[in-house]
Design a protein around this motif. Sequence first.
Motif, short mmCIF file in Angstrom:
data_model
loop_
_atom_site.label_atom_id
_atom_site.label_comp_id
_atom_site.label_asym_id
_atom_site.label_seq_id
_atom_site.Cartn_x
_atom_site.Cartn_y
_atom_site.Cartn_z
N LEU A 81 0.83 -1.15 0.06
CA LEU A 81 -0.08 -0.09 0.17
C LEU A 81 0.78 1.23 -0.06
N CYS A 82 0.42 2.01 -0.81
CA CYS A 82 1.66 3.39 -0.72
C CYS A 82 0.67 4.81 -1.16
N ASP A 83 0.68 5.60 -1.23
CA ASP A 83 0.15 6.65 -2.10
C ASP A 83 -0.11 6.97 -3.60
N ALA A 120 -5.66 2.50 7.37
CA ALA A 120 -5.89 0.81 8.09
C ALA A 120 -6.99 -0.32 7.40
N ALA A 121 -8.57 1.39 7.14
CA ALA A 121 -9.31 0.71 6.18
C ALA A 121 -8.64 -0.61 4.71
N MET A 122 -8.24 0.23 3.48
CA MET A 122 -7.88 -0.63 2.98
C MET A 122 -6.89 -2.00 3.53
N VAL A 123 -6.19 -1.98 4.24
CA VAL A 123 -5.75 -3.98 5.19
C VAL A 123 -6.30 -4.93 4.41
N ARG A 124 -5.82 -5.23 3.96
CA ARG A 124 -6.28 -6.61 3.16
C ARG A 124 -5.97 -8.00 3.94
N PRO A 125 -6.36 -8.93 4.70
CA PRO A 125 -6.15 -10.12 5.72
C PRO A 125 -5.21 -10.73 4.83
N ASP A 126 -5.07 -11.99 5.39
CA ASP A 126 -3.93 -13.18 4.48
C ASP A 126 -5.13 -13.72 4.34
N GLY A 127 -4.82 -14.81 2.96
CA GLY A 127 -5.99 -15.84 2.53
C GLY A 127 -5.83 -16.12 1.39
N TYR A 128 -6.48 -16.92 0.43
CA TYR A 128 -6.43 -17.28 -0.95
C TYR A 128 -7.64 -16.45 -2.22
N PHE A 129 -8.63 -15.79 -1.03
CA PHE A 129 -9.32 -15.16 -1.88
C PHE A 129 -8.83 -13.87 -2.60
N ALA A 130 -8.59 -12.93 -2.02
CA ALA A 130 -7.49 -11.20 -2.60
C ALA A 130 -6.71 -11.09 -1.95
N VAL A 131 -5.95 -10.45 -2.86
CA VAL A 131 -4.41 -10.19 -2.98
C VAL A 131 -3.95 -10.19 -0.82
#
Length: 343
Positions: A81-83, A120-131
Amino acid sequence: MPDSLIDLRSDTVTRPTPGMREAMATAEVGDDVYGEDPTVTALEAEVAALFGHEAALFAPSGSMANQIALQLVVPPAHELLCDADAHVVTYEIGAAAAYGGISSRTWPAVGADIDPDVVAAMVRPDGYFAVPTRAIAVEQTHNRGGGGVIPLATLRELRRVADEAQLALHCDGARIWHAHVADGVPLVEYGRLFDTMSVCLSKGLGAPVGSLVVGSAEKIERARFIRKRMGGGMRQVGVLAAAGRYALAHHVERLAEDHAKAARLAEAVAPFGVLATPARTNIVPLDLTKSPLDAHALAAAARDEGLLISVLGPRTARLVTHMDVDDAAVDRAVDILTRVLRR
Ligand SMILES: Cc1ncc(COP(=O)(O)O)c(C=O)c1O
């Protein structure tokens, strides 16, 4: 470039001073791919210590230093994540994706004015469904953000966001020296906040070449491998490291002079309604949306008068002060800009 031209396009245009050339000419060297260049080794130890980290690695450019660092903290098929205006996604030619298999997602371009809650709201968790998100990168100072300085409090909040989500925090610190001089934050204080940093010796500090990746000993060991894979292993490069050591010893505190020169330029153009944001460091960002001149027209008119400026977009331009423009050159630049903008 004729010396009669005043070059405010970038702080990368500086030429080594006589003292720096002397340091380069007398540098002890060896083959750095074998780890045998004492001047490189000394520079790496010096820079690591400045930021309170265990180790650092000399790299040929800021882009390569950033890309090595990103590969250290984001595995392939994971996310940074960056600007939207960050150097790593604007000017590094897709390198994170091409070399690291890294997916990049951006928050809207706000320069140094970051809202940690948005990140913070952009963070995606671990898993196989999303990056899954693995790291956040910030730029200090912010180049396209007009040399803006991210406040220490914001960086601390971002560190908290990163810790809570178990992410790495990377700093593109090409001009971190400028932030240190502008806000008086010790370099070691910045160092404490980041897992990896890239810092540059050839933007404002006056060295001809060179950046360093900064991090833990373990990360820098891996960084050495990644640098080699990218073709960045260098041989008797102590001649360049000597320029960098000289720059660190002689050219950091003087950045205050460049900031003062930028403030003078900003003050001169402000009455024409073209100052995008106040000049915090050595960059004067111009917003020409309300000007009869677009950026290309302004650059062409200034060039005719002997002044070079950077065009960043149809209506955005930039002036950058550095050690090769003295006060007399700034006086001339003020004169040229006010004449051109008054037309
Ligand atoms: C903020 C920032 N990061 C990285 C770089 C890349 O440095 P280099 O041109 O040495 O690759 C630059 C270059 O201007 C920059 O402004």
